[in-house]
Design an enzyme around this catalytic site. Structure first.
Site, PDB file in Angstrom:
ATOM      1  N   TRP A   1      26.182 -23.425  74.932  1.00 43.77           N
ATOM      2  CA  TRP A   1      25.536 -22.281  74.273  1.00 43.77           C
ATOM      3  C   TRP A   1      24.432 -22.745  73.336  1.00 43.77           C
ATOM      4  O   TRP A   1      23.617 -21.962  72.885  1.00 43.77           O
ATOM      5  CB  TRP A   1      26.570 -21.428  73.524  1.00 43.77           C
ATOM      6  CG  TRP A   1      27.118 -22.050  72.252  1.00 43.77           C
ATOM      7  CD1 TRP A   1      27.557 -23.329  72.087  1.00 43.77           C
ATOM      8  CD2 TRP A   1      27.293 -21.412  70.977  1.00 43.77           C
ATOM      9  NE1 TRP A   1      28.005 -23.531  70.801  1.00 43.77           N
ATOM     10  CE2 TRP A   1      27.860 -22.370  70.091  1.00 43.77           C
ATOM     11  CE3 TRP A   1      27.045 -20.136  70.493  1.00 43.77           C
ATOM     12  CZ2 TRP A   1      28.167 -22.083  68.763  1.00 43.77           C
ATOM     13  CZ3 TRP A   1      27.356 -19.849  69.172  1.00 43.77           C
ATOM     14  CH2 TRP A   1      27.908 -20.815  68.322  1.00 43.77           C
ATOM     15  N   ASP A   2      24.395 -24.047  73.062  1.00 41.29           N
ATOM     16  CA  ASP A   2      23.344 -24.624  72.219  1.00 41.29           C
ATOM     17  C   ASP A   2      21.970 -24.172  72.704  1.00 41.29           C
ATOM     18  O   ASP A   2      21.058 -23.958  71.908  1.00 41.29           O
ATOM     19  CB  ASP A   2      23.395 -26.162  72.286  1.00 41.29           C
ATOM     20  CG  ASP A   2      24.750 -26.740  71.902  1.00 41.29           C
ATOM     21  OD1 ASP A   2      25.765 -26.120  72.236  1.00 41.29           O
ATOM     22  OD2 ASP A   2      24.793 -27.821  71.290  1.00 41.29           O
TER      23      ASP A   2
ATOM     24  N   GLU B   1      35.303 -24.672  66.163  1.00 41.36           N
ATOM     25  CA  GLU B   1      36.254 -25.354  67.064  1.00 41.36           C
ATOM     26  C   GLU B   1      37.386 -26.074  66.337  1.00 41.36           C
ATOM     27  O   GLU B   1      38.204 -26.726  66.981  1.00 41.36           O
ATOM     28  CB  GLU B   1      35.480 -26.322  67.976  1.00 41.36           C
ATOM     29  CG  GLU B   1      34.559 -25.588  68.927  1.00 41.36           C
ATOM     30  CD  GLU B   1      33.638 -26.505  69.723  1.00 41.36           C
ATOM     31  OE1 GLU B   1      33.499 -27.681  69.343  1.00 41.36           O
ATOM     32  OE2 GLU B   1      33.057 -26.030  70.715  1.00 41.36           O
TER      33      GLU B   1
ATOM     34  N   LYS C   1      34.646 -25.475  60.959  1.00 42.56           N
ATOM     35  CA  LYS C   1      33.722 -26.535  61.360  1.00 42.56           C
ATOM     36  C   LYS C   1      32.266 -26.075  61.280  1.00 42.56           C
ATOM     37  O   LYS C   1      31.349 -26.855  61.040  1.00 42.56           O
ATOM     38  CB  LYS C   1      34.072 -26.934  62.794  1.00 42.56           C
ATOM     39  CG  LYS C   1      33.284 -28.067  63.383  1.00 42.56           C
ATOM     40  CD  LYS C   1      33.759 -28.344  64.802  1.00 42.56           C
ATOM     41  CE  LYS C   1      32.936 -29.394  65.513  1.00 42.56           C
ATOM     42  NZ  LYS C   1      33.240 -29.479  66.944  1.00 42.56           N
ATOM     43  N   GLN C   2      32.038 -24.801  61.534  1.00 45.70           N
ATOM     44  CA  GLN C   2      30.672 -24.269  61.543  1.00 45.70           C
ATOM     45  C   GLN C   2      30.762 -22.753  61.385  1.00 45.70           C
ATOM     46  O   GLN C   2      31.808 -22.161  61.648  1.00 45.70           O
ATOM     47  CB  GLN C   2      29.955 -24.631  62.837  1.00 45.70           C
ATOM     48  CG  GLN C   2      30.530 -23.993  64.086  1.00 45.70           C
ATOM     49  CD  GLN C   2      30.141 -24.764  65.336  1.00 45.70           C
ATOM     50  OE1 GLN C   2      30.769 -25.763  65.675  1.00 45.70           O
ATOM     51  NE2 GLN C   2      29.124 -24.315  66.045  1.00 45.70           N
TER      52      GLN C   2
HETATM   53  O1  IFM Z   1      28.271 -26.411  71.616  1.00 48.31           O
HETATM   54  C1  IFM Z   1      28.617 -27.306  70.632  1.00 48.31           C
HETATM   55  C2  IFM Z   1      29.811 -26.740  69.883  1.00 48.31           C
HETATM   56  O2  IFM Z   1      29.493 -25.528  69.256  1.00 48.31           O
HETATM   57  C3  IFM Z   1      30.291 -27.726  68.839  1.00 48.31           C
HETATM   58  N1  IFM Z   1      30.628 -28.968  69.492  1.00 48.31           N
HETATM   59  C4  IFM Z   1      29.491 -29.576  70.160  1.00 48.31           C
HETATM   60  C5  IFM Z   1      28.926 -28.647  71.232  1.00 48.31           C
HETATM   61  C6  IFM Z   1      27.695 -29.290  71.868  1.00 48.31           C
HETATM   62  O3  IFM Z   1      26.698 -29.464  70.924  1.00 48.31           O
END
Ligand code: IFM
Length: 745
Positions: free
Chosen positions: A352-353, A494, A605-606
């Site tokens: 999804w990046d 995550e 984490k984010q």
């Molecule tokens: O897509 C990301 C995810 O949101 C966090 N872990 C790394 C992935 C790839 O950058």
């Protein structure tokens, strides 16, 4: 120096990334930073002559091959860089001594400087080398991947000897390029073309059967040339040129390389195409001029100018450069990997990046590139449908990680980073389902910004409608609670997996369904035949649409009464840890608490809820945004969590009117690779962070908003920024935004 010269010199420095010493421990980081490319391929900044332990690599879009554990990976292409310089000193009677091979780990180095010129994508290395036996050479290496000629790579070496004798240059094409020891290429053929003097190498990937031909031609000033040879070393054809060395007299050698694969043309035509291309190079200066002109056009569209903060200015341009060299301009069968084309990390897989973090830059500044990337998803609807079907659903369920086929390529098990004998189960490919809505969101955003109705009718509508079909069948009816739910998922954060009713997932699924209904209505008016075609193909009868409305009405959106949104059902029951009390720390919360341990806490984490508020900003009241910003910000692992977080956090800090707090997050994102903030930049550029950095500048500080009524800005500049200037294209009209900031005394 005149004022004008001083200005120019300063402006130059705002367009360059430099190093003044080669750090063997940091060489992988430097290789990533000094990656060059042109949207067809990228080459890491390894040295022409090699260096012990280097991770040399060239990655070409779409050139994948099967690999154990990770399913498939971008195959490190045959190495086009090798150019070694050897010097022999003439003795008293004129007899030549042995050749000394130039290498940065031998002899003495002075005046070293390596510079990446972001304005035109040229990497230059200068140094003086004194051989262990005494001869001295001043060397300059320059290289670029031509932006206007995607198959062309150019390398030049200039040597000023401080010795009398001979210089020998050995230029090779190396078919033994590998991915951490795994050789993806089989040798097919090689040879010298007598007409042009060019050498070529033909290889083929072992599993995917992609043919690749690379050709090279060496050019020197004929008057200086002493001899020329072709060494037919198998899988490493080499051209050798010898030149007289006279103290103070510069010798210039140019290596022109062309690369073609069977993704570009039929395999039988590749050799002729590559030889033809290297023969047709009009000369170094003309090639440089063509490349420069192409870059000027790119920067004209995309540059973001900041006054009052040189570090931010350079970092923004660096991140933009990394996006631009990874962006497929002429190919809509490929996507951008999470680590772009700059490293082995994530094996070239896309997440999804792309849609949420990188694509907005292209949607707003280079819609043709955004369209290519979205077309890639459209081309892979079959894979997404197969995934949904295999899981017992209808519609399109996009893979969490995607490569060349559109099938799920997330590895199921990977070795534990600290103990490689242990395996860790990766669940994202099974249950991180929000990507289907992210793709629909990106398609809709592209349409809203560009007004490209034809694309929406031809492709975008199908993406949005078929992902909606997936969401409606994936929703589970909880009869006791009278609501629909998405159970056992992973949201953007995550640190928490196997959760029920992740708000981001549920709300974006609802958005996807609502948007699909709107798009279908629009399509019925705009292109009734296409609407009928899709309705029949996707079985969009009244019953199904009624079910969609029911899901929209009854989807469960966890929240507390005071406007606080719950990240997932039960999140507030997890242990509330004071993250600040753990400072100073050098590890992520996950490393400190363990995978299960951190999941028992509220540390994230984010941004997850804030990510949702960012994407659907207009649908939440300012008070709700503020309440959630205040709750989730101190619970987020900004420094050691995901690199995707800081840019979004910066935008949300601007949304609550805190530009200086936003700046801290912004600069963390902007520095992610330049300063190797997470210690893993050697694996490649953090593409999402690079794209997010642009979003933080434009949507955060610049406050740009596009609504159905048009666009407007709500600027929120950091205290020390005097000016922010950027461009974008709204419905075909170029727009320049120029924001000035009166500094408070
Ligand atoms: O897509 C990301 C995810 O949101 C966090 N872990 C790394 C992935 C790839 O950058």
């Amino acid at each position: 120096m005149t004022d004008r010269q001083a200005n120019n010199a300063m402006n130059e420095s705002l367009w360059t990334i430099s190093e003044t010493s080669l750090d063997p421990q940091g060489q992988h980081h430097a290789e990533t930073i000094f990656t060059i490319g042109n949207g067809y391929l990228c080459t890491r900044g390894a040295l022409e002559e090699g260096y012990a332990g280097d991770r040399r690599a060239t990655f070409i879009h779409g050139v994948f091959d099967a690999a154990p554990i990770v399913v498939t990976e971008l195959a490190n292409a045959p190495d086009w860089l090798p150019l070694s310089v050897h010097a022999a000193v003439a003795g008293a009677g004129g007899a030549l001594g042995p050749y000394e091979r130039f290498s940065q780990d031998r002899g003495q180095i002075a005046g070293y400087r390596r510079t990446l010129d972001l304005r035109q994508g040229v990497l230059t290395r200068r140094l003086e080398w004194t051989a262990p036996t005494g001869g001295r050479l001043a060397l300059t290496f320059e290289r670029f991947a031509a932006l206007d000629q995607p198959h062309m790579l150019l390398l030049r070496c200039r040597v000023v000897p401080d010795l009398l004798g001979r210089l020998q240059f050995r230029a090779s094409l190396n078919g033994y390029a590998h991915n951490d020891g795994l050789l993806h290429w089989r040798y097919v053929a090689q040879g010298l073309d007598p007409a042009s003097g060019a050498a070529s190498l033909h290889t083929r990937t072992r599993h995917s059967g992609i043919d690749l031909v690379t050709a090279m031609r060496l050019v020197t000033a004929a008057s200086a040339e002493h001899s020329r040879a072709y060494w037919d070393t198998e899988n490493a054809p080499t051209l050798v040129v010898e030149v007289e060395a006279v103290p103070g007299q510069e010798v210039v050698i140019e290596k022109y390389v062309a690369v073609y694969t069977s993704r570009d043309a039929p395999a039988g035509q590749l050799c002729a195409a590559a030889l033809g291309a290297v023969s047709a190079v009009p000369g170094w200066d003309a090639a440089v001029a063509g490349n420069r002109a192409a870059w000027e056009t790119e920067w004209e569209r995309t540059d973001v100018e900041v006054e009052g903060d040189d570090e931010a200015q350079i970092a923004l341009r660096f991140n933009l450069f990394q996006m631009l060299i990874a962006a497929p301009r002429r190919d809509d069968r490929v996507n951008i990997g999470a680590k772009t084309l700059s490293g082995f990390g994530y094996r070239g897989h896309s997440f999804w990046d792309t849609e949420i973090f990188m694509l907005p830059l292209f949607t707003y500044t280079a819609p043709h590139i955004a369209r290519n990337l979205l077309n890639y998803r459209h081309r892979h609807l079959a894979g997404a449908r197969a995934k949904a079907q295999a899981n017992g659903f209808e519609g399109a369920q996009f893979p969490w990680e995607s490569a060349d086929t559109g099938e799920e390529v997330t590895p199921t098990w990977v070795p534990h980073s600290a103990d490689r004998a242990r395996l860790v189960r990766i669940w994202t490919g099974d249950i991180e389902i929000h990507i289907s809505a992210d793709i629909a969101y990106a398609a809709h955003q592209y349409w809203a910004v560009t007004g490209d109705d034809a694309w929406m009718a031809a492709k975008g509508a199908e993406l949005i409608l078929d992902t909606a079909r997936f969401w409606a069948t994936r929703a589970e009816w909880n009869a006791a609670a009278g609501r629909y739910e998405y159970r056992d998922v992973i949201g953007p954060d995550e640190y928490h997996d196997h959760v029920d009713n992740n708000l981001y997932t549920n709300r974006l699924a609802q958005w996807n369904l609502q948007t699909a209904l709107g798009v279908l209505d629009w399509l019925r008016g705009y292109a009734p035949e296409r609407a009928a075609e899709l309705s029949s193909q996707l079985d969009l009868g009244p019953e199904r649409l009624a079910h969609w409305r029911h899901v929209i009405d009854k989807i469960y959106l966890p929240a507390a009464p005071d406007g606080l949104l719950e990240q997932f059902e039960g999140y507030f029951q997890r242990t509330d840890v004071d993250l600040a009390s753990l400072e100073p720390r050098t590890k992520s919360a996950q490393e400190l608490f363990g995978i299960e341990g951190v999941a028992d806490t509220q540390i994230i984490k984010q941004p997850d809820v804030l990510m949702l508020l960012y994407l659907l900003r207009d649908q939440f009241a300012a008070a709700v945004v503020r309440r959630n910003y205040e709750y989730y910000t101190p619970r987020t692992d900004h420094t050691y969590g995901s690199s995707l977080g800081p840019a979004i956090q910066a935008i949300m800090a601007c949304a609550v009117g805190r530009p200086d707090e936003a700046y801290g997050h912004f600069i963390r994102a902007a520095r992610a690779d330049l300063r190797d903030v997470r210690g893993n930049a050697g694996d490649g550029i953090h593409g999402a962070s690079a794209g997010g950095t642009w979003q933080a500048a434009v949507f955060g500080f610049g406050g740009l908003r596009v609504t159905p009524k048009g666009w407007h800005t709500e600027p929120c500049l950091p205290q020390h920024w005097r000016r922010l200037r950027f461009r974008f294209c709204h419905r075909g009209q170029p727009v320049v935004i120029d924001l000035e900031h009166a500094l408070t005394p």
